[in-house]
Design a protein around this motif. Structure first.
Motif, short mmCIF file in Angstrom:
data_model
loop_
_atom_site.label_atom_id
_atom_site.label_comp_id
_atom_site.label_asym_id
_atom_site.label_seq_id
_atom_site.Cartn_x
_atom_site.Cartn_y
_atom_site.Cartn_z
N ALA A 8 0.84 -1.19 0.00
CA ALA A 8 0.00 0.00 0.00
C ALA A 8 0.88 1.24 0.00
N PRO A 9 0.55 2.26 -0.80
CA PRO A 9 1.37 3.48 -0.83
C PRO A 9 1.52 4.09 0.56
N ALA A 10 2.73 4.55 0.85
CA ALA A 10 3.05 5.06 2.18
C ALA A 10 3.04 6.58 2.22
N ASP A 11 2.94 7.10 3.43
CA ASP A 11 3.08 8.53 3.66
C ASP A 11 4.55 8.93 3.64
N LEU A 12 5.42 7.99 4.00
CA LEU A 12 6.85 8.25 4.09
C LEU A 12 7.60 6.99 3.71
N VAL A 13 8.51 7.11 2.74
CA VAL A 13 9.41 6.01 2.36
C VAL A 13 10.83 6.44 2.70
N ILE A 14 11.54 5.59 3.42
CA ILE A 14 12.90 5.93 3.86
C ILE A 14 13.86 4.84 3.42
N THR A 15 15.10 5.22 3.15
CA THR A 15 16.09 4.22 2.78
C THR A 15 17.51 4.74 2.90
N ASN A 16 18.38 3.89 3.38
CA ASN A 16 19.82 4.09 3.38
C ASN A 16 20.40 2.88 2.65
N PRO A 17 20.30 2.88 1.31
CA PRO A 17 20.60 1.68 0.54
C PRO A 17 22.10 1.46 0.37
N PRO A 18 22.51 0.29 -0.07
CA PRO A 18 23.92 0.12 -0.49
C PRO A 18 24.25 1.14 -1.56
N SER A 45 34.38 -7.51 -9.75
CA SER A 45 35.07 -8.62 -9.08
C SER A 45 34.79 -8.68 -7.59
N ALA A 46 34.19 -7.63 -7.02
CA ALA A 46 33.91 -7.60 -5.58
C ALA A 46 32.86 -8.65 -5.24
N THR A 47 33.12 -9.39 -4.17
CA THR A 47 32.21 -10.44 -3.75
C THR A 47 31.58 -10.13 -2.40
N ASP A 48 32.39 -9.92 -1.38
CA ASP A 48 31.85 -9.59 -0.07
C ASP A 48 31.29 -8.18 -0.06
N GLY A 49 30.35 -7.92 0.84
CA GLY A 49 29.85 -6.56 0.99
C GLY A 49 28.46 -6.33 0.44
N HIS A 50 27.58 -7.32 0.55
CA HIS A 50 26.21 -7.17 0.04
C HIS A 50 25.51 -5.96 0.66
N ALA A 51 25.86 -5.62 1.90
CA ALA A 51 25.17 -4.54 2.61
C ALA A 51 25.63 -3.16 2.18
N TRP A 52 26.72 -3.06 1.38
CA TRP A 52 27.17 -1.73 0.96
C TRP A 52 27.60 -1.65 -0.51
N ASN A 53 28.03 -2.74 -1.13
CA ASN A 53 28.44 -2.68 -2.53
C ASN A 53 27.24 -2.46 -3.44
N ALA A 54 27.42 -1.63 -4.49
CA ALA A 54 26.28 -1.27 -5.34
C ALA A 54 26.68 -1.08 -6.80
N GLY A 55 27.55 -1.96 -7.31
CA GLY A 55 27.90 -1.90 -8.71
C GLY A 55 28.94 -0.86 -9.03
N PRO A 56 29.41 -0.82 -10.27
CA PRO A 56 30.54 0.03 -10.65
C PRO A 56 30.37 1.52 -10.40
N ASP A 57 29.12 2.04 -10.45
CA ASP A 57 28.91 3.46 -10.20
C ASP A 57 28.22 3.73 -8.86
N GLY A 58 27.96 2.67 -8.09
CA GLY A 58 27.32 2.84 -6.79
C GLY A 58 25.83 3.09 -6.85
N ARG A 59 25.22 2.92 -8.02
CA ARG A 59 23.82 3.31 -8.18
C ARG A 59 22.87 2.13 -8.43
#
Length: 242
Positions: free
Chosen positions: A120-130, A137-151
């Protein structure tokens, strides 16, 4: 763990959380789950401010990439109805445990932001994403790695916002300027959101970013010799009636 690779800030995690007018929750994390840090604290501070200022008595909040769930716990303590979303089993278990330990109710959804179930649509959506740029080649770091440009995750979050935020609703996204603040602002505006940077903190690179500094320079993501970054909290309001 420090803020997605950062070590020193204009304000520490403890200092930022001390500014939140809600009792600090007890938060524990499982191995591999992102522990509360400066970026987490920025999200908590802004989230509580939004919930307390809402004209809705119990606003609906969705947290994407919830990690430890600290922002969700703060939101629930402030009076919100909260749904926390993450795709890592450790994070799901951590959010549930932290909600229970702090006596709050949080709906927890196990899902990747790119393939979310109907919410259901929210009044507030919050996120601190990777948001840390990482070589393929990076393997570890699922909680912060986000691809070559970080996006990789930031872009997935933005693409889902029209379905997740009600007209007049608010979005809070925290990430590093290395990830591309202007691009985030532009992409949000293109979807009909009014945007502003509501908070920011400066940090020195920590172990992860320092270890990748030469690679980041080679990719043109930082200037030669740059060893600092800014974290920003972007506030976006969806066009439409309140």
């Amino acid at each position: 763990m420090l803020a997605k690779g950062a070590s020193a800030a204009t304000a520490s995690t403890d200092q930022i959380l001390a500014q939140v007018p809600i009792e600090r929750p007890r938060i524990a994390v499982k191995a591999g789950v992102y522990a509360p840090a400066v970026d987490s604290a920025m999200l908590c501070r802004r989230t509580v401010a939004e919930v307390l200022a809402s004209p809705i008595e119990h606003p609906r909040v969705i947290e994407l990439c919830a990690g430890s769930g600290i922002a969700s716990v703060y939101a629930a303590r402030a009076g919100a109805r909260v749904t926390a979303v993450d795709d890592a089993r450790g994070a799901i278990e951590t959010v549930k445990a932290n909600a229970s330990a702090n006596g709050v109710s949080i709906d927890v959804v196990d899902a990747d932001v790119g393939v979310l179930p109907a919410l259901a649509p929210a009044d507030l959506v919050i996120t601190n994403p990777p948001y840390v740029p990482a070589p393929d080649s990076a393997t570890d770091g699922h909680a912060w790695n986000a691809g070559p440009d970080g996006r990789k995750v930031v872009d997935a979050v933005i693409s889902r916002l029209p379905q997740l935020v009600r007209p007049g609703g608010v979005v809070i996204i925290v990430h590093s300027t290395v990830t591309g603040t202007e691009r985030t602002l532009a992409d949000l505006r293109a979807l009909g959101f009014d945007t502003a940077i509501s908070d920011e903190e400066s940090l020195e690179f920590g172990p992860v970013m320092t270890g990748r500094a030469r690679w980041l320079e080679d990719q043109g993501l930082i200037e030669a010799g740059q060893r600092t970054e800014r974290l920003v909290a972007i506030r976006a309001v969806r066009a439409g009636a309140e």
